[in-house]
Scaffold this active site. Structure first.
Site, PDB file in Angstrom:
ATOM      1  N   HIS A   7       5.266  -9.386   7.815  1.00  0.00           N
ATOM      2  CA  HIS A   7       3.915  -9.742   8.480  1.00  0.00           C
ATOM      3  C   HIS A   7       2.890 -10.912   7.607  1.00  0.00           C
ATOM      4  CE1 HIS A   7      -0.608  -9.539   9.195  1.00  0.00           C
ATOM      5  NE2 HIS A   7      -0.731  -9.157   8.006  1.00  0.00           N
ATOM      6  N   ASN A  38      -3.098 -15.589   8.937  1.00  0.00           N
ATOM      7  CA  ASN A  38      -2.609 -14.414   9.273  1.00  0.00           C
ATOM      8  C   ASN A  38      -3.139 -13.863  10.821  1.00  0.00           C
ATOM      9  OD1 ASN A  38      -2.834 -11.440   9.505  1.00  0.00           O
ATOM     10  ND2 ASN A  38      -3.652 -11.148   7.247  1.00  0.00           N
ATOM     11  N   CYS A  42      -2.910  -5.111  11.017  1.00  0.00           N
ATOM     12  CA  CYS A  42      -1.636  -5.952  11.009  1.00  0.00           C
ATOM     13  C   CYS A  42      -0.117  -5.466  10.919  1.00  0.00           C
ATOM     14  CB  CYS A  42      -1.752  -6.239   9.309  1.00  0.00           C
ATOM     15  SG  CYS A  42      -3.065  -7.548   9.291  1.00  0.00           S
TER      16      CYS A  42
END
EC number: 2.3.1.180
Length: 323
Positions: free
Chosen positions: A250, A280, A114
């Site tokens: 993020h 996500n 990520c």
């Protein structure tokens, strides 16, 4: 005057298929209320059969080049962040390079999950500052739907597929007043690799494996690590949270994002939030969110934009940009 990386344009691509929380109730034991309360996610995009990470990356790259007004042949560096490459090798970046008709410069992948886009941005920025590249494509692209255990409701509800990209160009600049990437800050701590990982790989199981996560532990580390790296980025530039025009985090979880904003005393209206409709998307989440805020007019020329992320490893980082 020293060289600096200026973001000339950005592009995004999301697969056509949208998977809603209601759809997920027919796959695993869950509910819209349960997912929204814990994550803020309402829907996510899922790549079609035969639609690979390189396809998403190529589409985002073409959109970024068009937005920047830059021809593909001007690009002399491609850094692609992904944890879900088309193949173990060659690098997915080289596939994108070939499809864009680029035959010079370097193209390679970066794997920091990520945090991948921030890592890729830092690498490209340093290539440019060192004079080793002039025009760079930085891409975050993922097909996380391919590594999810669709029987595990604690993870399969969280992730989606997509890609985002930016075009960097070397320009002269210094200080915080000039446009461009002001600084990047990267960290990792491998002691926590078993809190967020995939249980497969070519040298261990010879399989792709599935994503596994200890969510509460990841949350605790994320809140602390992100606050520290944001403070580090601001201090390095002599800035305070009040100077931030936009926080583009993020998009992991609404609670993590809101916690980071509170620590910075940032009003929610200055936080770009897309987790509700993207989920996500790992390395793609920051460029997807950034691109949305640029194209809808929120991010304006001269704004100070703070990017931050944490991912498996653990890896985490931040970048401060004068738009």
């Amino acid at each position: 005057m020293p060289l600096r990386s200026v973001i000339l344009g950005c592009g995004a691509y999301l697969p056509a298929r949208v998977l809603t929380n209601e759809d997920l109730t027919r796959i695993v034991e869950t509910s819209d209320e349960w997912i929204v309360e814990r994550t803020g996610i309402k829907s996510r995009h899922i790549a079609a059969d035969g639609e690979n990470t390189s396809d998403l990356a190529e589409a985002a790259a073409r959109a970024a080049l068009a937005h920047a007004g830059v021809a593909a042949e001007e690009v002399d560096l491609i850094v692609l962040a992904t944890a879900t490459p088309d193949q173990t090798f060659p690098a997915t970046a080289t596939k994108v390079q070939a499809r864009l008709g680029i035959t010079r410069g370097a193209a390679f992948d970066v794997q920091a999950v990520c945090s991948g886009f921030v890592y890729a941005l830092a690498i490209a920025d340093n290539f440019i500052k060192a004079g080793q590249a002039r025009t760079a494509l930085v891409i975050g692209a993922e097909t996380f739907s391919r590594i999810l255990d669709w029987t595990d409701r604690t993870t399969c509800v969280l992730f989606g597929d997509g890609a985002g990209a930016v075009v960097l160009r070397a320009e002269e600049g210094e200080g915080t007043a000039d446009r461009g990437i002001l600084s990047t800050h990267l960290h990792s701590d491998g002691r926590h690799h078993d809190l967020l990982y995939v249980d497969g790989g070519p040298s261990t199981t010879q399989t792709v494996g599935h994503l596994r996560m200890k969510g509460q532990e990841v949350f605790k580390h994320a809140v602390v690590n992100l606050a520290h790296v944001v403070e580090e980025a601001l201090a390095a530039n002599g800035l305070s949270p009040a100077d931030i025009s936009w926080l583009v985090p993020h998009q992991a979880n609404r609670r993590i994002i809101e916690s980071t904003a509170r620590k910075l005393k940032l009003d929610g209206s200055r936080v770009v939030l897309t987790v509700d409709h993207h989920g996500n998307t790992s390395a793609a989440s920051i460029p997807l969110a950034l691109c949305e805020a640029v194209h809808d007019g929120r991010v304006q020329r001269g704004d100070i934009v703070l990017l931050e992320a944490m991912g498996g490893g653990f890896t985490w980082g931040a970048a401060l940009v004068r738009w």
